[in-house]
Design a protein around this motif. Structure first.
Motif, PDB file in Angstrom:
ATOM      1  N   TYR A  24       7.176   1.607   0.897  1.00 42.30           N
ATOM      2  CA  TYR A  24       5.798   1.136   0.898  1.00 42.30           C
ATOM      3  C   TYR A  24       5.304   0.903   2.318  1.00 42.30           C
ATOM      4  CZ  TYR A  24       8.148  -3.379   1.565  1.00 42.30           C
ATOM      5  OH  TYR A  24       8.927  -4.397   2.047  1.00 42.30           O
ATOM      6  N   HIS A  25       3.983   0.759   2.459  1.00 35.95           N
ATOM      7  CA  HIS A  25       3.338   0.408   3.724  1.00 35.95           C
ATOM      8  C   HIS A  25       2.537  -0.868   3.534  1.00 35.95           C
ATOM      9  CE1 HIS A  25       3.288   4.773   5.484  1.00 35.95           C
ATOM     10  NE2 HIS A  25       4.494   4.255   5.402  1.00 35.95           N
ATOM     11  N   VAL A  26       2.408  -1.618   4.611  1.00 45.45           N
ATOM     12  CA  VAL A  26       1.429  -2.699   4.692  1.00 45.45           C
ATOM     13  C   VAL A  26       0.562  -2.382   5.892  1.00 45.45           C
ATOM     14  CG1 VAL A  26       1.056  -5.171   4.974  1.00 45.45           C
ATOM     15  CG2 VAL A  26       3.011  -4.360   3.651  1.00 45.45           C
ATOM     16  N   ASN A  27      -0.681  -1.964   5.629  1.00 47.04           N
ATOM     17  CA  ASN A  27      -1.542  -1.458   6.702  1.00 47.04           C
ATOM     18  C   ASN A  27      -2.522  -2.484   7.238  1.00 47.04           C
ATOM     19  OD1 ASN A  27      -0.486   1.199   6.607  1.00 47.04           O
ATOM     20  ND2 ASN A  27      -1.733   1.652   4.811  1.00 47.04           N
ATOM     21  N   ALA A  28      -2.844  -3.526   6.462  1.00 47.50           N
ATOM     22  CA  ALA A  28      -3.832  -4.515   6.896  1.00 47.50           C
ATOM     23  C   ALA A  28      -3.278  -5.323   8.075  1.00 47.50           C
ATOM     24  CB  ALA A  28      -4.190  -5.432   5.739  1.00 47.50           C
ATOM     25  N   ASP A  86       0.849  -1.189   0.000  1.00 47.88           N
ATOM     26  CA  ASP A  86       0.000   0.000   0.000  1.00 47.88           C
ATOM     27  C   ASP A  86       0.887   1.242   0.000  1.00 47.88           C
ATOM     28  OD1 ASP A  86      -2.340  -1.558   0.296  1.00 47.88           O
ATOM     29  OD2 ASP A  86      -1.969  -1.721   2.446  1.00 47.88           O
ATOM     30  N   ASP A  87       0.311   2.346  -0.442  1.00 47.37           N
ATOM     31  CA  ASP A  87       0.952   3.656  -0.305  1.00 47.37           C
ATOM     32  C   ASP A  87       2.409   3.623  -0.785  1.00 47.37           C
ATOM     33  OD1 ASP A  87       1.214   6.309   0.323  1.00 47.37           O
ATOM     34  OD2 ASP A  87       1.663   5.962   2.439  1.00 47.37           O
ATOM     35  N   VAL A  88       2.617   3.170  -1.999  1.00 46.31           N
ATOM     36  CA  VAL A  88       3.975   3.044  -2.523  1.00 46.31           C
ATOM     37  C   VAL A  88       4.478   4.395  -3.020  1.00 46.31           C
ATOM     38  CG1 VAL A  88       3.812   0.618  -3.169  1.00 46.31           C
ATOM     39  CG2 VAL A  88       3.012   2.361  -4.756  1.00 46.31           C
TER      40      VAL A  88
END
Length: 448
Positions: free
Chosen positions: A292-296, A259-261
Motif C-alpha cells: 500500500y501507499h500513504v500519499n497524503a 491508498d493504492d492497495v
C-alpha cells in the motif's frame, strides 16, 4: 486497483494455459521471449530463452540506459529498442532483464519478474548471484515451470514446491549419483483447485500466524527542514503455518489511511471494498499479503530532523561541514541504524572531521562520505563537524551536496497503521498470533 487486477491475472493465465494455442493469431499472448540476469559489473551470468534464441547483444541497449541512469535504482524499467522492448527490475544487486517482441502491459511483466526473484529467495534462502549459480539446474527447472511458451503459468510457491523439490544436501547427493532431477512425478494438488495457492492436507504441531508491517518513508526536506515531498510505501508480509484449510480475517484500527492497495490473489477484494477488512484463505508459509501507499503529506510523520551547514570558501581551497541529527515524531520509539551518506563534489580531496557518535569514512575516489551513527539519543545528539580540503585552483562547487539518510525504527509503523485483530474460521484449534511493525528509510534526502 490496477495492481490487484494484475495479480489476479495469474489465475486467469493458469486457467486458460491449455487452450491458448488454439488461436495462433493471438500473438499478444506470446509475451516474454528471453530473460537475462546481469550483475552490477555488467556480466550476463544466466540467460533463458522460451522461444527463439535472442542474441546477448540486445542487452547493449540496457547497458546504455544503465550508464545514463548512474544509479541502479534509476534505470528505466521499460527500454524501447528497434525490434524489442526490454522490461527490467533490480533486486538484490541483480538486474532481471526480460525481452519482449510485442507490446504488453509492462506491470504484468514486472510483477512476474518480482515473482521470479521471490521464488529464488524462497528456494535458496537468498536471491544472489552465488546462490543462483550454485543451484543453476533448479533455476532452469523453475523458469521452465513458471513460464510456458512465454506466458506465466505456475507462480505460486506451494505449487512449485510440489513440482520441484527445494534443494537439500542429501537430495543433491542422490541426484548426482542417480542422475535424477528435482522435478516431481505427480500433479500438485493445488494446480486444479479453486485455491491454487494452498496445498491440501497441511498439518502442523504448532499452528502460528505472524505478520510483519514494514513501511518505507520516501521524503525530500529542504535546507530549513520543511517537507518538500513525502510518502510512505508499506507491505504486510505473512508467515502462516496453520493446519487444514483456515479462513482468516484481518482488520485494522484505521484502514482509511491506505491508498493504492494491491493484494495477494487470496484476498477477497469485494470484502475489502465494502468493509475494509482482509478476508482470505492463506497460502502455506511465507507470502506478501498486501502492499500500500500513504500519499497524503499531512499523514506522513518525519522521524528525524537534520541541522546542517556545508560551506565551500572562495579562497583557501577549503570548506566547513557541520551536521547534527536528532529524533522527531517517533512516538517514543528509538531510531536505530542511522547512516548519513553524502556524495561530495569532485573537487573535495579529503575530510578532517570529528564525530561525537559513531564513525565516518570518506572515499577520495568515489567522493562519498558515510557517517554511521547507530542509535539516536535524545539527551546527547550526534554531531559531525570539521574541515574539507579542496583541489587547489579549482573553482568553488556551484551546488552543495544533498544528504541521504538511512534509518530503522522497531515496533512502529510511521503511518500510524495498526492491526486491530485476527480471527480464524473453519478450524477449531487456537493458533499463536503476532504482529511486528518496522519503519525504514527509503529515498530520504535532505537538501543543503
Amino acid at each position: 486497483m490496477l495492481k490487484y487486477k494484475l495479480t489476479q491475472t495469474f489465475i486467469v493465465a493458469r486457467t486458460f494455459a491449455g487452450s491458448r494455442y488454439q488461436d495462433s493469431s493471438k500473438k499478444e499472448l506470446n509475451m516474454i521471449h528471453s530473460l537475462f540476469l546481469i550483475n552490477n559489473a555488467g556480466d550476463i551470468f544466466l540467460e533463458k530463452h522460451w522461444k527463439s534464441v535472442i542474441s546477448r547483444s540486445v542487452c547493449d541497449y540496457f547497458f546504455e540506459a544503465q550508464d545514463k541512469a548512474g544509479e541502479p535504482d534509476n534505470v528505466s524499467p521499460v527500454i524501447r529498442t528497434p525490434h524489442h522492448y526490454l522490461i527490467n527490475i533490480y533486486r538484490e544487486k541483480i538486474f532481471f532483464v526480460s525481452v519482449i517482441q510485442t507490446e504488453v502491459p509492462p506491470l504484468f511483466v514486472i510483477e512476474f519478474l518480482h515473482r521470479v526473484a521471490e521464488m529464488f529467495q524462497d528456494y535458496f534462502g537468498e536471491c544472489s548471484e552465488v546462490a543462483i549459480k550454485d543451484n543453476v539446474v533448479i533455476v532452469y527447472e523453475l523458469l521452465e515451470e513458471m513460464l510456458d511458451n512465454g506466458f506465466p503459468l505456475a507462480t505460486e510457491s506451494n505449487i512449485l514446491k510440489e513440482l520441484i523439490k527445494p534443494p537439500t544436501i542429501l537430495r543433491s547427493m542422490v541426484n548426482t549419483i542417480t542422475g535424477s532431477s528435482n522435478v516431481g512425478e505427480t500433479l500438485p494438488t493445488g494446480q486444479l483447485s479453486t485455491i491454487p495457492w494452498r496445498r491440501a492436507g497441511v498439518k502442523y504441531t504448532n499452528n502460528e500466524a505472524y505478520f510483519d508491517v514494514v513501511e518505507e518513508i520516501d521524503a525530500i526536506l529542504d535546507k530549513s527542514g520543511t517537507t518538500v515531498f513525502a510518502e510512505i510505501q508499506g507491505v504486510i508480509d505473512a508467515c502462516v503455518k496453520l493446519s487444514g484449510m483456515p479462513d482468516l480475517t484481518l482488520s485494522f484500527m484505521n484502514p482509511r489511511l491506505l491508498d493504492d492497495v494491491s493484494f495477494h490473489p487470496c484476498v477477497r477484494f469485494k470484502r475489502w471494498e465494502s468493509e475494509r477488512v482482509l478476508s482470505f484463505i492463506p497460502p502455506d508459509g511465507n507470502f506478501r499479503l498486501m502492499s500500500y501507499h500513504v500519499n497524503a503529506q499531512n499523514l506522513v510523520a518525519i522521524p528525524v530532523y537534520v541541522r546542517q551547514n556545508i560551506n565551500f570558501f572562495e579562497t583557501g581551497s577549503s570548506g566547513r561541514l557541520d551536521i547534527t541529527v536528532g529524533p522527531k515524531q517517533t512516538m517514543g520509539k528509538t531510531v536505530e541504524n542511522v547512516v548519513v551518506t553524502i556524495h561530495m563534489p569532485k573537487v573535495v580531496l579529503s575530510a578532517n572531521l570529528t564525530a561525537t557518535q559513531g564513525t565516518y569514512t570518506y572515499d577520495p575516489v568515489t567522493k562519498i562520505l558515510v557517517w554511521d551513527i547507530g542509535k539516536l539519543n535524545q539527551q546527547k545528539l550526534p554531531n559531525l563537524k570539521g574541515s574539507l580540503s579542496l583541489q587547489s585552483g579549482a573553482p568553488k562547487p556551484e551546488e552543495n551536496p544533498s544528504l541521504n539518510i538511512d534509518l530503522k525504527i522497531q515496533q512502529l509503523a510511521i503511518s500510524g497503521l495498526k492491526v486491530n485483530r485476527l480471527d480464524m474460521y473453519g478450524e477449531k484449534y487456537k493458533p499463536f498470533k503476532g504482529v511486528k511493525y518496522v519503519t525504514k528509510a527509503g529515498k530520504f534526502q535532505v537538501r543543503t
